[in-house]
Design an enzyme around this catalytic site. Structure first.
Site, mmCIF file in Angstrom:
data_model
loop_
_atom_site.group_PDB
_atom_site.id
_atom_site.type_symbol
_atom_site.label_atom_id
_atom_site.label_comp_id
_atom_site.label_asym_id
_atom_site.label_seq_id
_atom_site.Cartn_x
_atom_site.Cartn_y
_atom_site.Cartn_z
ATOM 1 N N SER A 1 37.458 -31.062 -39.734
ATOM 2 C CA SER A 1 36.505 -30.615 -38.727
ATOM 3 C C SER A 1 35.166 -31.350 -38.874
ATOM 4 O O SER A 1 35.120 -32.571 -38.794
ATOM 5 C CB SER A 1 36.341 -29.096 -38.832
ATOM 6 O OG SER A 1 35.678 -28.576 -37.710
ATOM 7 N N ASP B 1 44.739 -24.750 -32.023
ATOM 8 C CA ASP B 1 43.424 -25.384 -32.010
ATOM 9 C C ASP B 1 43.208 -26.116 -30.685
ATOM 10 O O ASP B 1 43.938 -27.067 -30.381
ATOM 11 C CB ASP B 1 43.339 -26.375 -33.175
ATOM 12 C CG ASP B 1 41.962 -26.997 -33.337
ATOM 13 O OD1 ASP B 1 41.078 -26.733 -32.502
ATOM 14 O OD2 ASP B 1 41.770 -27.751 -34.316
ATOM 15 N N HIS C 1 42.490 -23.608 -36.175
ATOM 16 C CA HIS C 1 41.725 -24.847 -36.361
ATOM 17 C C HIS C 1 41.851 -25.373 -37.798
ATOM 18 O O HIS C 1 42.256 -26.522 -37.986
ATOM 19 C CB HIS C 1 40.276 -24.589 -35.967
ATOM 20 C CG HIS C 1 39.367 -25.752 -36.134
ATOM 21 N ND1 HIS C 1 39.608 -26.977 -35.556
ATOM 22 C CD2 HIS C 1 38.194 -25.866 -36.797
ATOM 23 C CE1 HIS C 1 38.617 -27.808 -35.864
ATOM 24 N NE2 HIS C 1 37.752 -27.161 -36.622
#
Length: 266
Positions: free
Chosen positions: A157, A201, A227
């Site tokens: 991320s 996600d 995610h």
């Protein structure tokens, strides 16, 4: 940001068959049969299960390096002369997340040097560590201070804003992106790259336009996963660890319908 998760099913290659379907000439899509069970996990306890299950053998130690005159904290496991794998965490987590996943210990057991850095503003790493540099240059400065040479980079991320720039311009054997941020990328990329996402996600869809820019890449999708797909449950953490080991050449790793995932080039 962290998406809500359902702790459902298993992605363990030993317990559930995975199926292969081509998404392009360079990408693989790995999935398992749908199976729903268990309870929903909140944003705040995504890490709880793997943290509770982690057994600390003392292999992972915390250290501090001075980078540009500022403290940068990192976790390290494995021999100093081993091939180095550097981890960048997501915004909701820290370097310890990678420890709880078990991937640092697993790499060390294979003779690799596993390093998880606390990014600026996390742990003991000073926010001021970005003074005089940028996110683009931070990881390169850190790698240089430690004298790591050629490395593989794993970024999740937000960690992609630190990891990807170095993967594109540094001495990098390969880049594993666990939904690492890649927005704004232009031009082709030759570094071996493994993309890993959870199928829940939204970034899986929005990032798709960038994947074709990576000429030597594969895509792995964890079913019923959020995610931070590697935190879905213990099986997801183990599969993620297996994927990292295979990517860096520490093991043969998962093979789906005869198709291994892309490998780092040391």
């Amino acid at each position: 940001s962290v998406c809500d998760s359902d702790a459902r099913g298993s992605v363990s290659l030993r317990c559930q068959p995975l199926h292969h379907k081509s998404t392009s000439s360079h990408n693989l899509y790995l999935e398992k049969p749908q199976k729903k069970c268990g309870r929903s996990a909140s944003k705040t306890d995504l890490e709880a299960a793997i943290r509770a299950a982690y057994v600390d053998t003392g292999a992972v130690g915390a250290k501090v390096a001075m980078v540009g005159g500022h403290e940068v904290e990192f976790l390290e496991a494995g021999p100093a002369d081993g091939r180095a794998v550097v981890f960048c965490h997501g915004a909701a987590f820290s370097a310890h997340t990678w420890q709880f996943v078990g991937v640092l210990d697993a790499l060390a057991d294979k003779g690799f040097r596993a390093i998880a850095v606390n990014l600026p503003g996390y742990g003991r790493t000073e926010r001021a560590a970005l003074t005089g540099t940028t996110r683009d240059g931070f990881l390169g400065d850190f790698v240089a201070v430690l004298g790591l040479g050629r490395v593989a980079v794993v970024a999740a991320s937000m960690g992609g804003t630190f990891g990807l720039p170095y993967a594109l311009h540094g001495d990098v054997a390969g880049y594993l992106s666990a939904a690492g941020l890649i927005a704004g990328l232009a031009g082709g990329v030759d570094v071996p790259t493994l993309f890993v996402y959870g199928d829940e996600d939204p970034r899986l869809g929005t990032d798709a336009k960038y994947h074709a820019l990576f000429r030597n890449s594969d895509l792995v999708v964890f079913d019923n996963a959020p995610h931070p797909c590697y935190l879905r449950d213990l099986d997801a953490a183990r599969l993620f660890t297996d994927l990292v080991l295979a990517f860096v050449g520490a093991s043969d790793g998962p093979v789906v319908d005869g198709h291994p995932t892309v490998r780092a080039q040391w």
